[in-house]
Scaffold this motif. Structure first.
Motif, PDB file in Angstrom:
ATOM      1  N   ARG A  72      58.379  69.885 -13.202  1.00  8.25           N
ATOM      2  CA  ARG A  72      56.929  70.088 -13.377  1.00  8.25           C
ATOM      3  C   ARG A  72      56.616  70.082 -14.872  1.00  8.25           C
ATOM      4  N   PRO A  77      47.896  63.310 -15.436  1.00 13.57           N
ATOM      5  CA  PRO A  77      47.970  61.848 -15.459  1.00 13.57           C
ATOM      6  C   PRO A  77      46.627  61.122 -15.400  1.00 13.57           C
ATOM      7  N   GLN A  83      50.162  60.089 -19.500  1.00 18.16           N
ATOM      8  CA  GLN A  83      50.876  59.429 -18.415  1.00 18.16           C
ATOM      9  C   GLN A  83      52.328  59.168 -18.810  1.00 18.16           C
ATOM     10  N   ARG A 189      58.178  58.305 -12.692  1.00 21.72           N
ATOM     11  CA  ARG A 189      56.831  58.573 -13.206  1.00 21.72           C
ATOM     12  C   ARG A 189      56.356  59.915 -12.671  1.00 21.72           C
ATOM     13  N   THR A 190      55.319  60.441 -13.277  1.00 25.62           N
ATOM     14  CA  THR A 190      54.731  61.682 -12.770  1.00 25.62           C
ATOM     15  C   THR A 190      53.795  61.360 -11.607  1.00 25.62           C
ATOM     16  N   ASP A 191      53.697  62.301 -10.658  1.00 25.89           N
ATOM     17  CA  ASP A 191      52.712  62.141  -9.594  1.00 25.89           C
ATOM     18  C   ASP A 191      51.375  62.712 -10.067  1.00 25.89           C
ATOM     19  N   GLY A 194      51.472  65.945 -12.017  1.00 27.67           N
ATOM     20  CA  GLY A 194      52.280  66.016 -13.223  1.00 27.67           C
ATOM     21  C   GLY A 194      53.729  66.388 -12.958  1.00 27.67           C
ATOM     22  N   ILE A 195      54.246  66.043 -11.771  1.00 25.60           N
ATOM     23  CA  ILE A 195      55.622  66.372 -11.397  1.00 25.60           C
ATOM     24  C   ILE A 195      56.438  65.089 -11.284  1.00 25.60           C
ATOM     25  N   VAL A 196      57.654  65.123 -11.824  1.00 25.46           N
ATOM     26  CA  VAL A 196      58.581  64.006 -11.690  1.00 25.46           C
ATOM     27  C   VAL A 196      59.552  64.316 -10.551  1.00 25.46           C
TER      28      VAL A 196
END
Length: 261
Positions: A72, A77, A83, A189-191, A194-196
Protein backbone atom coordinates in the motif's frame (compact mmCIF):
# COMPACT_ATOMS: atom_id res chain seq x y z
CA UNK A 1 -26.19 -49.26 28.92
CA UNK A 2 -26.66 -51.67 26.04
CA UNK A 3 -23.87 -53.64 24.42
CA UNK A 4 -24.38 -51.71 21.14
CA UNK A 5 -23.89 -48.40 22.94
CA UNK A 6 -20.75 -49.72 24.65
CA UNK A 7 -19.16 -50.82 21.38
CA UNK A 8 -20.20 -47.75 19.39
CA UNK A 9 -17.19 -45.97 17.78
CA UNK A 10 -16.15 -42.60 19.15
CA UNK A 11 -17.27 -39.52 17.23
CA UNK A 12 -14.68 -38.09 14.81
CA UNK A 13 -12.30 -35.60 16.41
CA UNK A 14 -13.45 -32.77 14.13
CA UNK A 15 -16.93 -32.78 15.68
CA UNK A 16 -15.51 -32.57 19.20
CA UNK A 17 -13.20 -29.80 18.03
CA UNK A 18 -16.01 -27.73 16.57
CA UNK A 19 -18.13 -28.24 19.67
CA UNK A 20 -15.44 -26.79 21.92
CA UNK A 21 -14.80 -23.72 19.77
CA UNK A 22 -16.42 -20.34 20.27
CA UNK A 23 -17.15 -17.35 18.08
CA UNK A 24 -15.99 -17.20 14.43
CA UNK A 25 -13.68 -20.20 14.91
CA UNK A 26 -16.73 -22.49 14.92
CA UNK A 27 -17.06 -21.80 11.19
CA UNK A 28 -13.35 -22.06 10.36
CA UNK A 29 -11.93 -24.93 8.33
CA UNK A 30 -9.66 -27.51 9.92
CA UNK A 31 -6.79 -26.25 7.75
CA UNK A 32 -7.31 -22.68 8.98
CA UNK A 33 -7.35 -23.80 12.61
CA UNK A 34 -4.17 -25.84 12.14
CA UNK A 35 -2.12 -22.86 10.89
CA UNK A 36 -3.60 -19.90 12.75
CA UNK A 37 -1.12 -20.21 15.64
CA UNK A 38 1.82 -19.69 13.25
CA UNK A 39 0.72 -16.14 12.40
CA UNK A 40 1.65 -13.42 14.95
CA UNK A 41 -1.27 -11.30 13.74
CA UNK A 42 -1.84 -8.95 10.84
CA UNK A 43 -0.62 -5.84 12.69
CA UNK A 44 2.66 -7.33 13.95
CA UNK A 45 5.69 -6.46 11.82
CA UNK A 46 8.00 -9.38 11.08
CA UNK A 47 11.55 -9.46 9.75
CA UNK A 48 11.55 -10.18 5.96
CA UNK A 49 13.14 -13.63 6.06
CA UNK A 50 11.03 -14.67 9.07
CA UNK A 51 7.86 -13.50 7.31
CA UNK A 52 8.75 -15.56 4.25
CA UNK A 53 9.51 -18.62 6.38
CA UNK A 54 6.14 -18.36 8.15
CA UNK A 55 4.40 -17.85 4.81
CA UNK A 56 5.96 -21.09 3.53
CA UNK A 57 4.86 -22.97 6.66
CA UNK A 58 1.25 -21.88 6.16
CA UNK A 59 1.22 -22.80 2.44
CA UNK A 60 -0.49 -26.15 3.03
CA UNK A 61 -2.92 -26.18 0.09
CA UNK A 62 -2.65 -29.10 -2.28
CA UNK A 63 -0.85 -27.20 -5.05
CA UNK A 64 2.19 -24.97 -5.64
CA UNK A 65 0.83 -21.66 -4.37
CA UNK A 66 1.97 -18.23 -5.50
CA UNK A 67 3.91 -16.01 -3.12
CA UNK A 68 2.09 -12.67 -3.26
CA UNK A 69 3.13 -9.13 -2.36
CA UNK A 70 0.61 -6.41 -1.50
CA UNK A 71 2.16 -2.96 -1.02
CA UNK A 72 0.00 0.00 0.00
CA UNK A 73 1.56 3.27 -1.19
CA UNK A 74 0.66 6.90 -0.54
CA UNK A 75 -0.38 7.42 -4.15
CA UNK A 76 -3.57 8.64 -5.79
CA UNK A 77 -3.44 7.29 -9.36
CA UNK A 78 -6.10 9.71 -10.60
CA UNK A 79 -3.28 12.30 -10.72
CA UNK A 80 -0.82 11.82 -13.59
CA UNK A 81 2.22 12.58 -11.42
CA UNK A 82 1.24 9.91 -8.87
CA UNK A 83 0.97 6.96 -11.24
CA UNK A 84 3.31 3.99 -10.89
CA UNK A 85 3.65 1.54 -13.77
CA UNK A 86 6.91 -0.15 -14.62
CA UNK A 87 8.71 -3.50 -14.82
CA UNK A 88 11.14 -5.42 -12.64
CA UNK A 89 13.25 -8.50 -13.31
CA UNK A 90 12.98 -11.10 -10.54
CA UNK A 91 16.45 -12.60 -9.87
CA UNK A 92 15.04 -16.05 -9.06
CA UNK A 93 12.39 -15.99 -11.78
CA UNK A 94 8.63 -16.22 -11.50
CA UNK A 95 8.19 -19.97 -11.43
CA UNK A 96 5.87 -19.72 -14.43
CA UNK A 97 6.37 -20.85 -18.00
CA UNK A 98 5.89 -17.64 -19.98
CA UNK A 99 4.60 -17.77 -23.54
CA UNK A 100 5.71 -14.79 -25.64
CA UNK A 101 4.20 -13.57 -28.90
CA UNK A 102 6.00 -10.98 -31.05
CA UNK A 103 4.45 -8.70 -33.64
CA UNK A 104 7.21 -7.77 -36.07
CA UNK A 105 8.10 -8.01 -39.73
CA UNK A 106 11.05 -8.70 -41.99
CA UNK A 107 14.23 -10.09 -40.44
CA UNK A 108 12.83 -9.58 -36.93
CA UNK A 109 10.53 -12.58 -37.35
CA UNK A 110 13.47 -14.98 -37.69
CA UNK A 111 15.32 -13.21 -34.86
CA UNK A 112 12.28 -13.54 -32.57
CA UNK A 113 11.91 -17.26 -33.26
CA UNK A 114 15.60 -17.87 -32.63
CA UNK A 115 15.33 -15.98 -29.33
CA UNK A 116 12.58 -18.32 -28.14
CA UNK A 117 9.33 -16.58 -29.11
CA UNK A 118 6.35 -18.93 -29.09
CA UNK A 119 4.62 -16.92 -31.82
CA UNK A 120 6.06 -14.39 -34.26
CA UNK A 121 4.54 -12.67 -37.27
CA UNK A 122 2.96 -9.55 -38.65
CA UNK A 123 -0.40 -9.47 -40.48
CA UNK A 124 -0.92 -13.20 -40.05
CA UNK A 125 -0.46 -13.04 -36.28
CA UNK A 126 -2.67 -9.94 -36.04
CA UNK A 127 -5.43 -11.80 -37.87
CA UNK A 128 -5.03 -14.81 -35.55
CA UNK A 129 -5.35 -12.59 -32.45
CA UNK A 130 -8.34 -10.77 -33.94
CA UNK A 131 -9.91 -14.20 -34.49
CA UNK A 132 -9.57 -15.13 -30.81
CA UNK A 133 -6.11 -16.74 -30.52
CA UNK A 134 -4.86 -15.67 -27.09
CA UNK A 135 -2.48 -18.51 -26.23
CA UNK A 136 0.29 -16.25 -24.88
CA UNK A 137 1.14 -14.34 -21.70
CA UNK A 138 3.19 -11.46 -23.15
CA UNK A 139 2.78 -9.61 -26.44
CA UNK A 140 5.81 -7.70 -27.70
CA UNK A 141 5.65 -5.38 -30.72
CA UNK A 142 8.20 -3.38 -32.66
CA UNK A 143 7.37 0.37 -32.98
CA UNK A 144 6.58 0.07 -36.70
CA UNK A 145 3.81 -2.44 -35.89
CA UNK A 146 1.97 -0.30 -33.34
CA UNK A 147 -0.37 1.45 -35.83
CA UNK A 148 -1.60 -2.02 -36.90
CA UNK A 149 -1.89 -3.23 -33.29
CA UNK A 150 -4.38 -0.45 -32.51
CA UNK A 151 -7.26 -2.44 -34.03
CA UNK A 152 -6.67 -5.23 -31.49
CA UNK A 153 -7.66 -3.01 -28.59
CA UNK A 154 -10.87 -4.92 -27.82
CA UNK A 155 -9.03 -8.23 -27.64
CA UNK A 156 -5.88 -7.08 -25.81
CA UNK A 157 -7.08 -4.22 -23.61
CA UNK A 158 -9.29 -6.14 -21.13
CA UNK A 159 -6.52 -8.72 -20.64
CA UNK A 160 -3.79 -6.12 -20.09
CA UNK A 161 -1.80 -7.43 -23.06
CA UNK A 162 -1.64 -4.26 -25.18
CA UNK A 163 2.06 -3.48 -25.88
CA UNK A 164 3.26 -0.44 -23.96
CA UNK A 165 6.66 1.31 -23.87
CA UNK A 166 6.48 1.65 -20.06
CA UNK A 167 6.08 -2.10 -19.76
CA UNK A 168 8.98 -2.77 -22.12
CA UNK A 169 6.71 -4.54 -24.59
CA UNK A 170 7.27 -1.99 -27.38
CA UNK A 171 10.89 -2.63 -28.27
CA UNK A 172 13.20 -2.52 -31.27
CA UNK A 173 15.47 -5.20 -29.78
CA UNK A 174 13.06 -8.13 -29.84
CA UNK A 175 15.68 -10.73 -28.86
CA UNK A 176 16.62 -8.89 -25.65
CA UNK A 177 12.96 -8.27 -24.77
CA UNK A 178 12.06 -11.94 -25.22
CA UNK A 179 14.99 -13.06 -23.08
CA UNK A 180 14.06 -10.65 -20.27
CA UNK A 181 10.44 -11.79 -20.06
CA UNK A 182 11.38 -15.46 -20.30
CA UNK A 183 13.85 -15.03 -17.42
CA UNK A 184 11.44 -13.34 -15.02
CA UNK A 185 10.67 -9.77 -16.03
CA UNK A 186 7.21 -8.74 -14.80
CA UNK A 187 5.10 -5.62 -15.05
CA UNK A 188 3.32 -4.04 -12.10
CA UNK A 189 1.20 -0.99 -11.41
CA UNK A 190 -0.89 0.50 -8.65
CA UNK A 191 -4.63 -0.13 -8.59
CA UNK A 192 -7.21 2.60 -7.97
CA UNK A 193 -6.46 2.52 -4.23
CA UNK A 194 -2.72 2.96 -4.70
CA UNK A 195 -1.88 -0.69 -3.93
CA UNK A 196 0.59 -2.85 -5.84
CA UNK A 197 -0.41 -6.53 -6.10
CA UNK A 198 2.30 -8.79 -7.50
CA UNK A 199 3.36 -12.43 -7.33
CA UNK A 200 7.07 -12.74 -6.53
CA UNK A 201 7.54 -16.48 -6.92
CA UNK A 202 6.10 -19.81 -5.82
CA UNK A 203 5.98 -21.50 -2.45
CA UNK A 204 8.20 -24.23 -3.91
CA UNK A 205 11.04 -21.64 -3.99
CA UNK A 206 13.54 -21.44 -1.15
CA UNK A 207 13.11 -18.64 1.38
CA UNK A 208 16.39 -17.09 0.19
CA UNK A 209 15.23 -16.94 -3.45
CA UNK A 210 11.92 -15.40 -2.44
CA UNK A 211 13.78 -12.80 -0.38
CA UNK A 212 15.87 -11.88 -3.45
CA UNK A 213 12.70 -11.37 -5.49
CA UNK A 214 11.00 -9.41 -2.72
CA UNK A 215 14.03 -7.16 -2.37
CA UNK A 216 14.18 -6.55 -6.14
CA UNK A 217 10.53 -5.40 -6.14
CA UNK A 218 11.03 -3.13 -3.13
CA UNK A 219 14.08 -1.52 -4.78
CA UNK A 220 12.14 -1.04 -8.02
CA UNK A 221 9.21 0.62 -6.24
CA UNK A 222 11.61 2.98 -4.42
CA UNK A 223 13.60 3.85 -7.55
CA UNK A 224 10.43 4.59 -9.55
CA UNK A 225 8.80 6.79 -6.92
CA UNK A 226 6.45 9.19 -8.76
CA UNK A 227 7.41 12.86 -8.63
CA UNK A 228 4.00 13.84 -7.26
CA UNK A 229 4.40 11.75 -4.09
CA UNK A 230 5.38 13.96 -1.15
CA UNK A 231 6.19 12.85 2.37
CA UNK A 232 5.56 9.24 3.38
CA UNK A 233 5.68 6.87 0.38
CA UNK A 234 5.14 3.40 1.87
CA UNK A 235 2.14 2.75 4.09
CA UNK A 236 2.45 -1.02 4.54
CA UNK A 237 3.84 -4.16 2.95
CA UNK A 238 2.22 -7.58 3.34
CA UNK A 239 3.08 -10.97 1.85
CA UNK A 240 1.02 -14.15 1.72
CA UNK A 241 0.59 -17.38 -0.18
CA UNK A 242 -2.41 -17.87 -2.46
CA UNK A 243 -4.48 -19.66 0.21
CA UNK A 244 -2.65 -18.56 3.35
CA UNK A 245 -2.76 -15.73 5.90
CA UNK A 246 -0.87 -12.47 5.39
CA UNK A 247 2.26 -11.30 7.22
CA UNK A 248 3.28 -7.68 7.69
CA UNK A 249 6.90 -7.17 6.63
CA UNK A 250 9.25 -4.83 8.49
CA UNK A 251 9.92 -2.43 5.62
CA UNK A 252 12.91 -0.72 7.24
CA UNK A 253 14.68 -4.07 7.55
CA UNK A 254 13.92 -4.96 3.95
CA UNK A 255 15.22 -1.62 2.69
CA UNK A 256 18.31 -2.07 4.87
CA UNK A 257 19.15 -5.31 3.06
CA UNK A 258 20.72 -3.22 0.29
CA UNK A 259 23.26 -1.79 2.74
CA UNK A 260 24.62 -5.22 3.63
CA UNK A 261 24.87 -6.52 0.08
Amino acid sequence: TTRAETEAPAAPAKYTLKKNLKGPDRNRSRRYLSIQDISPGRKTEVEPLDAISMMLKTATAGFDEKAELHARLALDPKYSDQQLRTTVTLPAGTGNEVKVAVLCQGDNEAIAREAGADFAGSEDLINDIAGGMMDFDILIATPDMMPKVARLGRQLGPRGLMPNPKAGTVNTDVAAAIKEFKMGKVEYRTDKQGIVHLAFGRTSFSAEDLLKNLKAIQDSIDVNRPSGCKGVYWKSLYICSTMGPSFKVNLASLQGEALSE
